[in-house]
Design a protein around this motif. Structure first.
Motif, short mmCIF file in Angstrom:
data_model
loop_
_atom_site.label_atom_id
_atom_site.label_comp_id
_atom_site.label_asym_id
_atom_site.label_seq_id
_atom_site.Cartn_x
_atom_site.Cartn_y
_atom_site.Cartn_z
N LYS A 7 2.24 6.75 -9.76
CA LYS A 7 3.52 6.19 -10.21
C LYS A 7 3.50 4.67 -10.34
CE LYS A 7 6.24 10.01 -8.34
NZ LYS A 7 7.35 10.41 -7.44
N HIS A 8 2.32 4.10 -10.62
CA HIS A 8 2.21 2.67 -10.84
C HIS A 8 1.53 2.42 -12.18
CE1 HIS A 8 3.47 1.32 -6.84
NE2 HIS A 8 2.76 2.31 -6.35
N THR A 9 1.85 1.29 -12.84
CA THR A 9 1.09 0.85 -13.99
C THR A 9 -0.05 -0.01 -13.49
OG1 THR A 9 2.31 -1.21 -14.26
CG2 THR A 9 3.23 0.75 -15.31
N HIS A 10 -1.00 -0.38 -14.41
CA HIS A 10 -2.11 -1.19 -13.96
C HIS A 10 -1.64 -2.55 -13.46
CE1 HIS A 10 -2.00 -3.63 -17.62
NE2 HIS A 10 -2.00 -2.54 -18.33
N LEU A 11 -0.54 -3.07 -13.99
CA LEU A 11 -0.04 -4.36 -13.52
C LEU A 11 0.50 -4.25 -12.10
CD1 LEU A 11 1.80 -5.66 -16.71
CD2 LEU A 11 -0.41 -6.39 -15.84
N ASP A 12 1.11 -3.11 -11.76
CA ASP A 12 1.71 -2.93 -10.44
C ASP A 12 0.68 -2.88 -9.33
OD1 ASP A 12 4.18 -0.70 -11.82
OD2 ASP A 12 4.31 -2.86 -11.44
N VAL A 13 -0.51 -2.40 -9.62
CA VAL A 13 -1.46 -2.14 -8.54
C VAL A 13 -2.56 -3.18 -8.43
CG1 VAL A 13 -1.04 0.34 -8.53
CG2 VAL A 13 -2.83 -0.59 -10.01
N VAL A 14 -2.44 -4.29 -9.17
CA VAL A 14 -3.37 -5.39 -8.95
C VAL A 14 -3.07 -5.99 -7.58
CG1 VAL A 14 -4.07 -7.69 -9.69
CG2 VAL A 14 -3.69 -5.89 -11.38
N LEU A 15 -4.09 -6.11 -6.76
CA LEU A 15 -3.89 -6.53 -5.38
C LEU A 15 -3.26 -7.91 -5.27
CD1 LEU A 15 -7.18 -5.34 -3.63
CD2 LEU A 15 -4.94 -4.24 -3.63
N GLY A 16 -2.31 -8.01 -4.36
CA GLY A 16 -1.62 -9.26 -4.10
C GLY A 16 -0.96 -9.21 -2.74
N LYS A 17 -0.14 -10.20 -2.44
CA LYS A 17 0.48 -10.29 -1.13
C LYS A 17 1.43 -9.14 -0.84
CE LYS A 17 0.18 -15.34 -0.88
NZ LYS A 17 0.94 -16.62 -0.77
N THR A 18 2.01 -8.53 -1.90
CA THR A 18 2.98 -7.46 -1.70
C THR A 18 2.39 -6.07 -1.92
OG1 THR A 18 3.71 -7.61 -4.01
CG2 THR A 18 4.88 -8.97 -2.38
N SER A 19 1.08 -5.99 -2.08
CA SER A 19 0.45 -4.68 -2.31
C SER A 19 0.59 -3.79 -1.08
CB SER A 19 -1.04 -4.87 -2.63
OG SER A 19 -1.22 -5.63 -3.80
N PRO A 20 0.76 -2.48 -1.30
CA PRO A 20 0.84 -1.55 -0.17
C PRO A 20 -0.38 -1.66 0.74
CG PRO A 20 1.46 -0.45 -2.20
CD PRO A 20 0.92 -1.80 -2.59
N PHE A 21 -0.15 -1.58 2.02
CA PHE A 21 -1.21 -1.74 3.01
C PHE A 21 -2.35 -0.75 2.77
CE2 PHE A 21 -3.10 -0.40 7.05
CZ PHE A 21 -3.59 -1.61 7.53
N ALA A 22 -2.00 0.49 2.48
CA ALA A 22 -3.04 1.53 2.32
C ALA A 22 -3.97 1.22 1.16
CB ALA A 22 -2.38 2.88 2.13
N ILE A 23 -3.42 0.72 0.05
CA ILE A 23 -4.26 0.39 -1.10
C ILE A 23 -5.15 -0.80 -0.78
CG2 ILE A 23 -4.22 -0.51 -3.46
CD1 ILE A 23 -1.81 1.19 -4.02
N THR A 24 -4.59 -1.81 -0.14
CA THR A 24 -5.38 -2.98 0.24
C THR A 24 -6.54 -2.59 1.15
OG1 THR A 24 -3.44 -4.41 0.05
CG2 THR A 24 -5.29 -5.24 1.36
#
Length: 234
Positions: A7-24
């Motif tokens: 349920k994310h686009t490629h822009l949503d899941v580029v790692l950053g400060k607000t990325s979900p902990f599990a993805i990071t």
């Protein structure tokens, strides 16, 4: 290793400060495994590909590059998908001069590299779409370019087209350390994956591992498992 991009686009899941902990954390796991896999390699150039389109290879390439750069190592991300480029969109840039321009002899690296798209991370976009991507990637100019870039960068990550569609990734077999294969849960079929693996093995391209994208939380207990490619041959 499983990564939930659901349920994310490629822009949503580029790692950053607000990325979900599990993805990071999942990408950090991949970084650790890659570091071990590349420890004895002659170079640290890694090809990212998938068997078919829409399996998450470009986002995976971006985030692997970001996590490697976070270690303080100078990292370069190259959009080597000169057929359907994505990296310039992810970083909200124009294609401009890029890889095709370099390999065509129209410009020089210093006029092409986009510096500091993230800390310690530089980018080369695909450039204008050429008529002969496979020939450009397999050319002596590509080998010379990577050798020159290795003088500046610790890691070079190459985002390449899906391997069951075109052979572009295979053209890099003898000049890169290996490949990471991206697999999309509930979409990538076993026979499709087997075809991709056989193509890589035929080209004698070392498979460093695989990333499973769009993995649901129902497998949370196995969320961080690093997927060795041999498990898909069983």
């Amino acid at each position: 290793m499983s990564i939930n991009h659901k349920k994310h686009t490629h822009l949503d899941v580029v790692l950053g400060k607000t990325s979900p902990f599990a993805i990071t954390e999942a990408y950090k796991t991949m970084r650790t495994n890659l570091s071990f896999a590349l420890a004895d390699a002659k170079n640290k150039r890694v090809v990212i590909t998938s068997s078919l389109p829409n399996e998450g290879k470009s986002t995976t390439a971006t985030n692997i590059a970001i996590t490697l750069a976070q270690t303080g190592k100078k990292t370069l991300l190259i959009d080597a998908d000169m057929r359907k480029p994505t990296q310039y969109k992810i970083f909200r840039l124009t294609r401009g001069n890029g890889l095709s321009s370099l390999l065509g002899g129209f410009t020089k690296p210093e006029n092409t590299i986009v510096e500091d798209v993230r800390e310690n991370l530089d980018l080369i976009t695909s450039g204008p779409i050429p008529p002969n991507p496979t020939e450009l990637l397999s050319s002596s100019k590509m080998r010379e370019l990577l050798e020159e870039l290795n003088k500046t960068y610790e890691y070079i990550i190459l985002d390449t087209p899906p391997i069951n569609i075109v052979s572009d990734a295979l053209a890099l077999a003898d000049i890169c350390a290996g490949v990471v294969l991206v697999i999309r849960q509930n979409q990538t079929k076993h026979e499709t994956l087997q075809k991709a693996i056989k193509s890589l093995e035929f080209a004698e391209m070392k498979i460093l591992g695989a990333v499973v994208t769009h993995a649901g939380n129902e497998r949370k207990s196995r969320y961080y498992r690093y997927m060795k490619y041999k498990s898909y041959k069983e």
